[in-house]
Design a protein around this motif. Structure first.
Motif, short mmCIF file in Angstrom:
data_model
loop_
_atom_site.label_atom_id
_atom_site.label_comp_id
_atom_site.label_asym_id
_atom_site.label_seq_id
_atom_site.Cartn_x
_atom_site.Cartn_y
_atom_site.Cartn_z
N PRO A 99 42.85 19.47 70.12
CA PRO A 99 43.39 19.71 68.49
C PRO A 99 44.35 18.48 68.17
O PRO A 99 45.21 18.60 67.11
CB PRO A 99 44.32 20.91 68.66
CG PRO A 99 44.83 20.83 69.99
CD PRO A 99 43.71 20.16 70.86
N ARG A 100 44.24 17.31 68.91
CA ARG A 100 45.48 16.32 68.44
C ARG A 100 45.27 15.72 67.26
O ARG A 100 46.18 15.44 66.52
CB ARG A 100 45.34 15.29 69.40
CG ARG A 100 45.63 15.52 71.11
CD ARG A 100 45.39 14.28 71.89
NE ARG A 100 46.09 13.01 71.61
CZ ARG A 100 47.49 12.84 72.03
NH1 ARG A 100 47.93 13.53 72.68
NH2 ARG A 100 47.85 11.66 71.40
N ARG A 101 43.93 15.54 66.70
CA ARG A 101 44.00 14.84 65.43
C ARG A 101 44.30 15.84 64.31
O ARG A 101 44.75 15.31 63.07
CB ARG A 101 42.46 14.36 65.54
CG ARG A 101 42.09 13.43 63.80
CD ARG A 101 40.48 13.16 63.78
NE ARG A 101 40.69 12.52 62.39
CZ ARG A 101 40.82 11.29 62.33
NH1 ARG A 101 41.38 10.69 63.17
NH2 ARG A 101 40.65 10.72 60.77
N ILE A 102 44.03 17.13 64.58
CA ILE A 102 44.42 18.07 63.51
C ILE A 102 45.91 17.89 63.07
O ILE A 102 46.46 17.96 62.26
CB ILE A 102 43.84 19.59 63.91
CG1 ILE A 102 42.49 19.53 64.08
CG2 ILE A 102 44.19 20.44 62.43
CD1 ILE A 102 41.90 20.94 64.45
N ILE A 103 46.72 17.81 64.43
CA ILE A 103 48.04 18.15 64.35
C ILE A 103 48.38 16.54 63.90
O ILE A 103 49.72 16.65 63.02
CB ILE A 103 48.52 18.12 65.72
CG1 ILE A 103 48.25 19.50 66.22
CG2 ILE A 103 50.25 18.01 65.66
CD1 ILE A 103 48.56 19.82 67.74
N ARG A 104 47.89 15.63 64.12
CA ARG A 104 48.36 14.27 63.36
C ARG A 104 48.15 14.48 61.86
O ARG A 104 48.92 13.64 61.14
CB ARG A 104 47.70 13.04 63.97
CG ARG A 104 48.01 12.84 65.53
CD ARG A 104 47.14 11.72 66.11
NE ARG A 104 47.20 10.67 65.20
CZ ARG A 104 46.34 9.36 65.36
NH1 ARG A 104 45.47 9.34 66.25
NH2 ARG A 104 46.75 8.25 64.87
N TYR A 105 47.06 14.94 61.52
CA TYR A 105 46.83 15.06 60.02
C TYR A 105 47.81 16.23 59.47
O TYR A 105 48.33 15.94 58.60
CB TYR A 105 45.59 15.86 59.77
CG TYR A 105 45.17 16.28 58.47
CD1 TYR A 105 45.16 15.57 57.34
CD2 TYR A 105 45.25 17.77 58.06
CE1 TYR A 105 44.94 15.96 55.97
CE2 TYR A 105 45.10 18.33 57.03
CZ TYR A 105 44.57 17.42 55.87
OH TYR A 105 44.82 18.11 54.61
#
Length: 220
Positions: A99-105
């Motif tokens: 889920p790294r990209r969601i958290i960066r978003y």
């Protein structure tokens, strides 16, 4: 029990009372997620998911440790005030991807949330949508479909009764809370063919007639 005053914070949910309505968000909750994921020093991104990405069960980076699995559960709770990440969180939880990209978003949009205007209507409205053969492994729609559809019209039409089930439950819940719906709930869809099928009573009356005929002939 005691009166703690006007509600401002509860289980990660921040409540901001304004003259024209109520604003709900989970900014502190998002900041805790960023620290838990160890992404405080990374840059933010503009979208929660890369364009034209199709998750597969045998591809991608699996969740490496229990912390990442905990992040997925926390993201599911975060969709309470962030419906914009609901689809991506569903995909990540289904395929157990990182889920790294969601958290960066979320890092670049932590102040967003839901605003409920004081003068808004209390009428319930429903929206239905589905993709066609979106899952590359099963060729089913990625909206929890249990069978394969032969066309986009069929996929969209199958999602409409699923939305109606949710509407019935929500109407019952609202009635229990004292916000009964005196009128019918409109269901909005974007597929013209599916709408025409739903509006044609012949497609709904014929199966009922056939079931009635079968019942008569099955009687002893």
């Amino acid at each position: 029990m005691k009166d703690l005053g006007q509600l401002t914070y509860f289980l990660g949910l921040e409540v901001h009372h304004r003259s024209n309505g109520i604003f709900l968000n989970q900014q502190k909750y998002i900041q805790d997620l960023i620290k838990l994921a160890g992404l405080a020093g990374t840059t933010s991104v503009d979208t929660p998911m890369e364009v034209n990405v199709k998750y597969k069960k045998d591809e991608g980076d699996l969740l490496p440790n229990p912390t990442h699995r905990r992040l997925v559960g926390s993201l599911i709770y975060l969709t309470t005030t962030r419906p914009d990440i609901l689809y991506v969180v569903h995909q990540v939880s289904q395929f157990m991807s990182s889920p790294r990209r969601i958290i960066r978003y979320l890092k670049g949009s932590s102040t967003r949330g839901l605003f409920f205007p004081k003068a808004s209507s209390l009428q319930l409205m429903a929206y239905s949508d589905a993709d066609w053969a979106g899952c590359p492994d099963t060729r089913r729609s990625t909206t929890e479909a249990r069978s394969c559809s032969k066309s986009s019209t069929e996929a969209e039409y199958r999602s409409m009764p699923a939305a109606c089930v949710e509407v019935v439950w929500l109407r019952s819940l609202l009635d229990h809370l004292g916000f009964s719906q005196p009128t019918s709930t409109p269901l909005h869809a974007d597929n013209t063919s599916a709408i025409q099928i739903a509006a044609n009573l012949v497609f709904h009356e014929l199966p009922s007639i056939l079931m009635w005929i079968v019942t008569i002939f099955e009687r002893p």
